[in-house]
Design an enzyme around this catalytic site. Structure first.
Site, PDB file in Angstrom:
ATOM      1  CG  MET A   1      47.622 -35.159  41.999  1.00 38.69           C
ATOM      2  SD  MET A   1      49.308 -34.787  41.550  1.00 38.69           S
ATOM      3  CE  MET A   1      49.101 -34.735  39.769  1.00 38.69           C
TER       4      MET A   1
ATOM      5  CG  MET B   1      48.627 -30.779  39.951  1.00 43.66           C
ATOM      6  SD  MET B   1      50.251 -30.281  40.566  1.00 43.66           S
ATOM      7  CE  MET B   1      51.263 -31.649  39.983  1.00 43.66           C
TER       8      MET B   1
ATOM      9  CG  HIS C   1      48.067 -38.305  38.713  1.00 39.60           C
ATOM     10  ND1 HIS C   1      49.357 -38.155  39.193  1.00 39.60           N
ATOM     11  CD2 HIS C   1      47.289 -38.512  39.817  1.00 39.60           C
ATOM     12  CE1 HIS C   1      49.351 -38.263  40.520  1.00 39.60           C
ATOM     13  NE2 HIS C   1      48.117 -38.463  40.913  1.00 39.60           N
TER      14      HIS C   1
ATOM     15  CG  MET D   1      50.882 -40.545  44.496  1.00 37.61           C
ATOM     16  SD  MET D   1      51.246 -39.896  42.846  1.00 37.61           S
ATOM     17  CE  MET D   1      52.465 -38.626  43.167  1.00 37.61           C
TER      18      MET D   1
ATOM     19  CG  ASP E   1      51.121 -34.998  36.816  1.00 35.90           C
ATOM     20  OD1 ASP E   1      50.596 -35.984  37.358  1.00 35.90           O
ATOM     21  OD2 ASP E   1      52.310 -34.973  36.434  1.00 35.90           O
TER      22      ASP E   1
ATOM     23  CB  SER F   1      54.951 -36.558  34.158  1.00 33.65           C
ATOM     24  OG  SER F   1      54.327 -35.383  34.632  1.00 33.65           O
TER      25      SER F   1
HETATM   26  C1  DX5 Z   1      53.769 -35.234  41.015  1.00 33.49           C
HETATM   27  C2  DX5 Z   1      53.211 -35.700  39.697  1.00 33.49           C
HETATM   28  C3  DX5 Z   1      54.179 -36.436  38.872  1.00 33.49           C
HETATM   29  C4  DX5 Z   1      55.395 -35.631  38.460  1.00 33.49           C
HETATM   30  C5  DX5 Z   1      56.554 -36.559  38.415  1.00 33.49           C
HETATM   31  O1  DX5 Z   1      52.721 -34.764  41.796  1.00 33.49           O
HETATM   32  O2  DX5 Z   1      52.108 -36.554  39.912  1.00 33.49           O
HETATM   33  O3  DX5 Z   1      53.565 -37.021  37.746  1.00 33.49           O
HETATM   34  O4  DX5 Z   1      55.260 -35.028  37.217  1.00 33.49           O
HETATM   35  O5  DX5 Z   1      57.688 -35.827  38.142  1.00 33.49           O
HETATM   36  P1  DX5 Z   1      59.143 -36.406  38.389  1.00 33.49           P
HETATM   37  O6  DX5 Z   1      59.306 -37.580  37.511  1.00 33.49           O
HETATM   38  O7  DX5 Z   1      60.042 -35.261  38.034  1.00 33.49           O
HETATM   39  O8  DX5 Z   1      59.219 -36.773  39.850  1.00 33.49           O
HETATM   40 ZN    ZN Z   2      51.332 -37.713  38.211  1.00 36.10          ZN
END
Ligand code: DX5
Ligand code: ZN
Length: 223
Positions: A66, A35, A64, A135, A33, A8
């Protein structure tokens, strides 16, 4: 069974994005990600940045989302040509309609479940999705602790996949390390997102390889 490791880039250096994308070129997909500061209390990239990431990334994009209002905002990411586009179940009332639209636009369609969201409603419609993201932290931030209490959802998905023969990838995201990946693989995951454990490692390629080997060693068919 296959193993996919998707670092990620939430944990990358945002002003050295191209360098960091090349640093993970031995991985399978780059997890992006998106967001919006509404669905989660954090803000990252929009379609313009994702388009540039796609233009320079040596590996395909696993996006992904969010964000809220996915019925409106998810299709543009498929239009950009992203390999897979995953939206949150909590952000739409019509997940099947949206998944069909994403597939029609040429993307793999993924649905993501927050830790508190039950999986039951999705077990019977698994074939509508190419990926289910379970998740393992509350979405919003990297560097959180893996919630192993959600593993039963993964096993339920893995059993449903085995019994229906649905061709769906089971992804985990959040707190995935060389230790926790073993539990996720044992529970039936095949696609693993890892942010901080990859980017904070002394050697990024070795961290990716260790994750891959550990997952392989813990996968099994009896779920
Ligand atoms: C959290 C993200 C993840 C995040 C994971 O909301 O969806 O993809 O980057 O990061 P780590 O591996 O550090 O938990
Ligand atoms: Zn993610």
């Amino acid at each position: 069974m296959a193993v996919r490791i998707n670092p990620s880039i939430l944990a990358a250096d945002f002003v050295n994005m191209q360098r960091d994308l090349h640093a993970i070129s031995t991985a399978d997909f780059v997890h992006v990600d998106v967001m919006d500061n509404h669905f989660v209390p954090n803000l990252t990239f929009g379609p313009q940045m994702v388009e540039r990431i796609q233009a320079v990334s040596p590996i395909p994009l696993d996006v992904h989302l969010m964000i809220e209002d996915v019925d409106r905002w998810a299709p543009p990411y498929a239009d950009l040509g992203c390999f897979s586009v995953t939206f949150h179940a909590e952000a739409t009332l019509e997940p099947v309609k949206l998944a069909r639209e994403l597939r029609k636009l040429g993307a793999r369609a993924g649905i993501a479940l927050k830790p508190g969201t039950a999986v039951d409603d999705y077990l019977e419609i698994l074939e509508e999705f190419d990926q289910v993201l379970v998740m393992t932290v509350e979405p919003g931030f990297g560097g959180q602790k893996f919630i192993s209490a959600v593993m039963p959802k993964l096993s339920a998905l893995a059993r449903a996949r085995n019994s229906t023969g649905a061709d769906v990838w089971l992804q985990v995201d959040g707190g995935v390390t060389a230790e926790t990946i073993a539990i996720a693989a044992e529970s039936g995951a095949d696609t693993f997102v890892a942010g901080s454990s990859v980017f904070n490692a002394d050697s990024i390629p070795s961290a990716i390889e260790t994750l891959r080997e550990t997952a392989r060693a813990h996968q099994h068919d009896n779920l």
